[in-house]
Design an enzyme around this catalytic site. Structure first.
Site, short mmCIF file in Angstrom:
data_model
loop_
_atom_site.label_atom_id
_atom_site.label_comp_id
_atom_site.label_asym_id
_atom_site.label_seq_id
_atom_site.Cartn_x
_atom_site.Cartn_y
_atom_site.Cartn_z
N ASP A 10 -37.36 -58.85 -49.81
CA ASP A 10 -36.27 -59.54 -50.50
C ASP A 10 -35.35 -58.49 -51.13
O ASP A 10 -35.62 -57.30 -51.09
CB ASP A 10 -36.82 -60.53 -51.52
CG ASP A 10 -37.54 -59.86 -52.68
OD1 ASP A 10 -37.43 -58.63 -52.83
OD2 ASP A 10 -38.21 -60.57 -53.45
N SER A 11 -34.25 -58.94 -51.72
CA SER A 11 -33.22 -58.01 -52.16
C SER A 11 -33.43 -57.50 -53.57
O SER A 11 -32.70 -56.62 -54.02
CB SER A 11 -31.85 -58.70 -52.10
OG SER A 11 -31.76 -59.71 -53.09
N GLY A 12 -34.37 -58.08 -54.30
CA GLY A 12 -34.52 -57.75 -55.71
C GLY A 12 -33.70 -58.65 -56.62
O GLY A 12 -33.81 -58.56 -57.85
N GLY A 13 -32.90 -59.55 -56.04
CA GLY A 13 -32.06 -60.43 -56.84
C GLY A 13 -32.86 -61.31 -57.78
O GLY A 13 -32.48 -61.51 -58.94
N GLY A 70 -32.05 -69.54 -54.87
CA GLY A 70 -31.66 -70.24 -56.08
C GLY A 70 -32.32 -71.58 -56.29
O GLY A 70 -31.86 -72.37 -57.12
N GLN A 79 -26.32 -69.74 -51.97
CA GLN A 79 -26.48 -70.04 -53.38
C GLN A 79 -25.64 -71.28 -53.71
O GLN A 79 -25.20 -71.97 -52.81
CB GLN A 79 -26.07 -68.83 -54.24
CG GLN A 79 -27.07 -67.67 -54.16
CD GLN A 79 -28.39 -67.97 -54.84
OE1 GLN A 79 -28.56 -68.94 -55.58
NE2 GLN A 79 -29.39 -67.11 -54.58
N ASP A 130 -42.12 -68.36 -48.53
CA ASP A 130 -42.98 -67.41 -49.24
C ASP A 130 -43.18 -67.92 -50.64
O ASP A 130 -42.35 -68.66 -51.17
CB ASP A 130 -42.34 -66.02 -49.29
CG ASP A 130 -41.29 -65.93 -50.39
OD1 ASP A 130 -41.60 -65.42 -51.47
OD2 ASP A 130 -40.15 -66.40 -50.17
N ASP A 179 -27.95 -60.71 -53.86
CA ASP A 179 -27.37 -61.94 -54.39
C ASP A 179 -27.72 -62.09 -55.85
O ASP A 179 -28.59 -61.39 -56.37
CB ASP A 179 -27.91 -63.15 -53.61
CG ASP A 179 -29.40 -63.39 -53.84
OD1 ASP A 179 -30.14 -62.39 -53.97
OD2 ASP A 179 -29.84 -64.55 -53.90
#
Length: 376
Positions: free
Chosen positions: A92-95, A221, A194, A271, A146
């Site tokens: 994932d992006s860490g968002g 989100g 989102q 997930d 994001d």
């Protein structure tokens, strides 16, 4: 990455298909065990592959960046070499992690300034640096940067945040397309929808990311505190906009019932930390329902944990023995419970796929949701 859609259920939007990456195939619908720091907690890779039959695992960009750090992962030859997992990995992006650090981060157009939850050190993430970090980690599927909005979230903030996420996506795409993978295989970028719980924003966002024509798309989100029915409503709405010929990944979801409902809406990938986190606290997911193994009623129950599930762990250990381990805080208890829960989740999505291919999913789901949601 390639995606083949095998069959769509005639009485729902459930789909069965196959993702093909350079580290192997993934049959959908699929659940991805969460390996936050490069490891699925309390589970060996051998058990992941053979006992649990995981086809893909998830790593977390933020946590891997903080520890062990990019230099270690790069010297190892990427996360696959570092953790000994030869099948596909998604990062994932860490968002979401930055969302959870609300008191330690500041969001701006350029990126996010934040302090590490480990030592308070200051860092700065941008869409470009997130692409570089995920290049170094070397996952097969990587996520765009994001902002995950909280719930509740007012309309104006959700709209402003969504448009910034779209601008960040454009920067991710540009930067990624100008760079090459560090290792000898391709990486696939998934944009993220989102828009909080507002249908018009979700429509705009789904249309925007679909126009990027990447190989797959994600829905973010959600599962951040909103009622389940609202989550289903937004998921359904977005799945009707996203292209059918590309996989759809619903991030951070959820309970067994959540998975079945969202599969019926057209989601392919999931997930969630729930199976492993709940396992460590003594909550088991089984083919007959939910068990709190700490309860006194299991103290002298010498029947297998979940005989119908099969597998070594589910059939060779008794409920009484597992209760003994969990109540005594023995490490083996967390390991057995984690393998049980992940095995169940993987069994559930695999069985869902079989039912979709047999065009019987809608009927099977209505029976299964009642069973897996009951507390024993």
């Amino acid at each position: 990455m390639q995606f083949e859609l095998y069959h769509k259920d005639s009485r729902s939007s459930a789909r069965a298909g196959k993702l093909t990456t350079e580290h192997g195939a993934i049959f959908t619908p699929i659940f991805m065990p969460v390996g936050t720091a490069g490891t699925v907690r309390a589970v060996h890779q051998r058990e992941l592959e053979h006992d649990i039959a995981a086809q893909i695992i998830l790593g977390n960009t933020y946590h891997l960046y903080i520890r062990p750090g990019l230099e270690v992962i790069k010297q190892a030859g990427g996360l696959h070499k570092f953790n000994g997992w030869s099948k596909p990995i998604l990062t994932d992006s860490g968002g979401y992690q930055l969302y959870s650090l609300a008191d330690k981060r500041k969001i701006a157009e350029e990126g996010v300034h934040f302090q590490s939850h480990k030592d308070g050190a200051k860092h700065f993430f941008t869409p470009e640096s997130i692409m570089d970090i995920q290049r170094t980690i070397g996952a097969d599927i990587i996520m765009a940067f994001d902002e995950c909005t909280p719930y509740p979230c007012d309309y104006d903030y959700a709209k402003k945040s969504m448009h910034m996420t779209h601008r960040w996506l454009d920067r991710c795409v540009r930067h990624l397309d100008l760079t090459a993978p560090h290792y000898r295989y391709d990486q696939t970028l998934f944009p993220i929808v989102q828009g909080s719980v507002y249908k018009d924003l979700r429509s705009q966002s789904a249309e925007y990311i679909a126009d990027k024509d990447r190989a797959g798309n994600a829905i973010g989100g959600l599962s951040v505190g909103e009622p389940a029915e609202q989550m289903y409503e937004m998921t359904d709405h977005v799945c009707q906009v996203l292209p059918e010929d590309k996989p759809r990944y619903l991030m951070g979801v959820g309970t067994p019932a959540n998975l079945l409902e969202c599969i019926s809406l057209g989601v392919d990938m999931f997930d969630c930390v729930m199976p492993t986190r709940n396992a460590r606290n003594g909550m088991l997911f089984t083919t007959e329902g939910i068990i709190n193994i700490r309860n006194e009623k299991w103290k002298q129950d010498f029947t297998p944990i979940d005989e119908a599930l099969g597998g070594y762990v589910s059939t060779c250990y008794s409920k009484a023995y597992l209760r003994h381990l969990i109540t005594g805080n023995e490490m083996l208890g967390a390991q057995i419970a984690s393998i049980q829960n992940l095995s169940f989740y993987l069994w559930l999505v695999k069985e869902a796929g079989k039912q979709i291919l047999a065009d019987n999913f809608a009927h099977w789901k209505s029976l299964m949701i009642k069973k897996v949601s009951q507390r024993l």
